[in-house]
Design a protein around this motif. Structure first.
Motif, PDB file in Angstrom:
ATOM      1  N   TYR A  39       1.880  56.890  38.242  1.00 53.92           N
ATOM      2  CA  TYR A  39       2.894  58.193  37.741  1.00 53.92           C
ATOM      3  C   TYR A  39       2.198  59.317  37.287  1.00 53.92           C
ATOM      4  CZ  TYR A  39       6.383  54.544  36.600  1.00 53.92           C
ATOM      5  OH  TYR A  39       7.320  53.428  36.499  1.00 53.92           O
ATOM      6  N   GLU A  43       4.079  62.027  39.657  1.00 53.55           N
ATOM      7  CA  GLU A  43       4.983  62.513  38.804  1.00 53.55           C
ATOM      8  C   GLU A  43       4.341  63.798  38.190  1.00 53.55           C
ATOM      9  OE1 GLU A  43       8.019  62.198  39.363  1.00 53.55           O
ATOM     10  OE2 GLU A  43       7.577  60.304  40.526  1.00 53.55           O
ATOM     11  N   THR A  57       8.701  49.585  31.377  1.00 55.64           N
ATOM     12  CA  THR A  57       9.231  49.037  32.489  1.00 55.64           C
ATOM     13  C   THR A  57       8.692  47.562  32.445  1.00 55.64           C
ATOM     14  OG1 THR A  57       9.014  51.104  33.799  1.00 55.64           O
ATOM     15  CG2 THR A  57       8.700  49.092  34.856  1.00 55.64           C
ATOM     16  N   GLU A  65      14.394  56.613  31.951  1.00 56.61           N
ATOM     17  CA  GLU A  65      13.457  57.118  32.593  1.00 56.61           C
ATOM     18  C   GLU A  65      12.950  58.415  31.787  1.00 56.61           C
ATOM     19  OE1 GLU A  65      14.578  58.259  36.393  1.00 56.61           O
ATOM     20  OE2 GLU A  65      14.675  56.325  37.352  1.00 56.61           O
ATOM     21  N   THR A  68      13.342  62.339  35.844  1.00 56.54           N
ATOM     22  CA  THR A  68      14.054  62.101  37.014  1.00 56.54           C
ATOM     23  C   THR A  68      12.636  61.587  37.955  1.00 56.54           C
ATOM     24  OG1 THR A  68      16.120  63.186  36.703  1.00 56.54           O
ATOM     25  CG2 THR A  68      15.743  62.386  38.921  1.00 56.54           C
ATOM     26  N   LEU A  69      12.666  60.417  38.460  1.00 56.27           N
ATOM     27  CA  LEU A  69      11.452  59.905  39.200  1.00 56.27           C
ATOM     28  C   LEU A  69      11.962  60.333  40.912  1.00 56.27           C
ATOM     29  CD1 LEU A  69      11.134  56.276  38.087  1.00 56.27           C
ATOM     30  CD2 LEU A  69       9.866  58.038  37.572  1.00 56.27           C
ATOM     31  N   PRO A  71      11.019  59.747  44.852  1.00 57.00           N
ATOM     32  CA  PRO A  71      10.872  58.417  45.697  1.00 57.00           C
ATOM     33  C   PRO A  71       9.409  57.928  45.415  1.00 57.00           C
ATOM     34  CG  PRO A  71      11.786  60.374  46.949  1.00 57.00           C
ATOM     35  CD  PRO A  71      11.313  60.936  45.669  1.00 57.00           C
ATOM     36  N   ARG A  74       9.627  55.992  42.101  1.00 55.82           N
ATOM     37  CA  ARG A  74      10.349  55.018  42.335  1.00 55.82           C
ATOM     38  C   ARG A  74       9.468  53.792  42.863  1.00 55.82           C
ATOM     39  NH1 ARG A  74      16.217  57.650  43.914  1.00 55.82           N
ATOM     40  NH2 ARG A  74      16.496  58.466  42.116  1.00 55.82           N
ATOM     41  N   THR A  77       7.295  52.512  40.184  1.00 57.38           N
ATOM     42  CA  THR A  77       8.212  51.405  39.164  1.00 57.38           C
ATOM     43  C   THR A  77       8.194  50.074  39.825  1.00 57.38           C
ATOM     44  OG1 THR A  77       9.173  53.353  38.479  1.00 57.38           O
ATOM     45  CG2 THR A  77      10.080  51.291  38.045  1.00 57.38           C
ATOM     46  N   VAL A  78       8.745  49.925  41.100  1.00 56.48           N
ATOM     47  CA  VAL A  78       8.884  48.552  41.874  1.00 56.48           C
ATOM     48  C   VAL A  78       7.421  47.770  41.876  1.00 56.48           C
ATOM     49  CG1 VAL A  78       9.382  47.534  43.834  1.00 56.48           C
ATOM     50  CG2 VAL A  78      10.640  49.614  43.285  1.00 56.48           C
TER      51      VAL A  78
END
Length: 355
Positions: A39, A43, A57, A65, A68-69, A71, A74, A77-78
């Protein structure tokens, strides 16, 4: 085994108990750290926001969040979710495996050993059979700290269900007696079913702690003699004791009923052994019972005084206290404590009489 050796052994056991959890905790820490770095790179958040996002998470709390994340965020995060699921799965498998391997039983035993290291003036009971259970119940009623040593799994479960501290080990081993706190206990009771086992326990205990009070069970007169030679302070035969109780029921039922009533009450009979040194009796020597007012000031009742071979029953107010006398006193625990305080340094030792 010395105190230092037992501490080193305790530290080694703690390390062994902690070892199975190093893998899951290391994996969880790695997921948290890598996720926070992810992150941070994608970010640009500060470390507090990064760690917060990773934690909500993994824990699936779902506060939303932080911002706003992107791509890339995200994707991070996955990966965190996948890594968290893998770590949780590994932790569940480890817990199940540890349970099957008896890990939690060892953890409980370690906790008991740590507790025993700080226990003082307790009673060690070797054997939790029918006689041992009765002994334990009486000590529990009197709120005496107790440690039970038993190898039988069924009896172990019964002892734990009754809220007793238990060591599942062989009572004839020196290491077991030391783990149970023999060096710090007030007495040990050998109530194993076999005379040979009780004899071995008494021999070991007397060698490890010469000043300990040892009570042993004997099934025969020959075994009783050997147990006394081995160092037992008191030897009790269940058959002889049972026969005496039955005879007393037939001949002296009122006296027996009194002792049974006493056993179920808050009152006790204690023996106060006066010092043989006249200097210790400076405050009470030569003074009569009426002058000392021990009964009025303490609330306890002096039943008898043994002076050498002479027994003075129900001593009157003119009876004088002298060195070496044994005072047999009835009262509640607070009354007996006040009685002891009134005698002060004159008391050499105190024993509670068995009812």
């Amino acid at each position: 085994m010395s105190q230092g050796s037992r501490r080193r052994t305790s530290r080694r056991q703690l390390k062994l108990l902690a070892a199975p959890w190093r893998g899951p905790f290391s994996a969880l820490s790695a997921v948290i750290l890598i996720g926070a770095i992810g992150y941070r790179l994608t970010e640009g958040w500060d470390w507090g926001d990064c760690l917060w996002m990773v934690l909500i998470t993994i824990s699936t709390i779902g506060y939303g969040e932080v911002e706003t994340l992107s791509p890339a965020g995200r994707l991070v995060t996955v990966l965190i979710v996948v890594g968290g699921l893998i770590v949780v799965q590994l932790a569940i498998q480890r817990v199940l495996g540890l349970k099957d391997a008896g890990y939690f039983r060892r953890l409980q035993e370690f906790r008991i050993h740590r507790m025993l290291e700080s226990l003082h003036d307790h009673v060690i009971l070797c054997g939790y059979g029918r006689i041992g259970q009765e002994i334990a119940a009486q000590l529990q009623r009197d709120q005496i700290p107790l440690v039970v040593i038993e190898t039988d799994p069924d009896r172990r479960d019964v002892a734990e269900a009754n809220g007793l501290q238990l060591l599942q080990a062989d009572a004839t081993l020196d290491e077991t007696l030391l783990d149970a706190g023999l060096e710090r206990c007030q007495s040990l009771v050998a109530a194993l079913p076999g005379d040979a086992s009780n004899l071995y326990v008494i021999l070991s205990a007397r060698g490890l702690n010469p000043s300990c009070r040892l009570i042993a069970r004997a099934n025969s007169d020959e075994a009783a003699t050997k147990l006394r030679l081995a160092g037992a302070t008191v030897v009790v035969s269940p058959y002889v004791a049972g026969g005496r109780v039955m005879a007393a029921s037939a001949l002296r039922p009122l006296a027996l009923n009194f002792m049974e009533l006493l056993a179920g009450s808050d009152f006790e009979i204690e023996e106060f052994q006066l010092s043989r040194d006249p200097l210790d009796l400076m405050d009470i020597r030569g003074r009569s019972m009426a002058e000392l007012e021990l009964g009025r000031r303490s609330g306890a009742l002096v039943l008898a005084i043994r002076d050498g071979s002479e027994l003075i029953a129900n001593p009157g107010g003119e009876t004088q206290l002298a060195p070496g006398q044994l005072l047999i006193v009835l009262g509640s625990k607070p009354q007996l404590k006040r009685f002891q305080a009134l005698l002060g340094e004159a008391v050499d030792s105190i024993e509670t009489m068995a009812s």
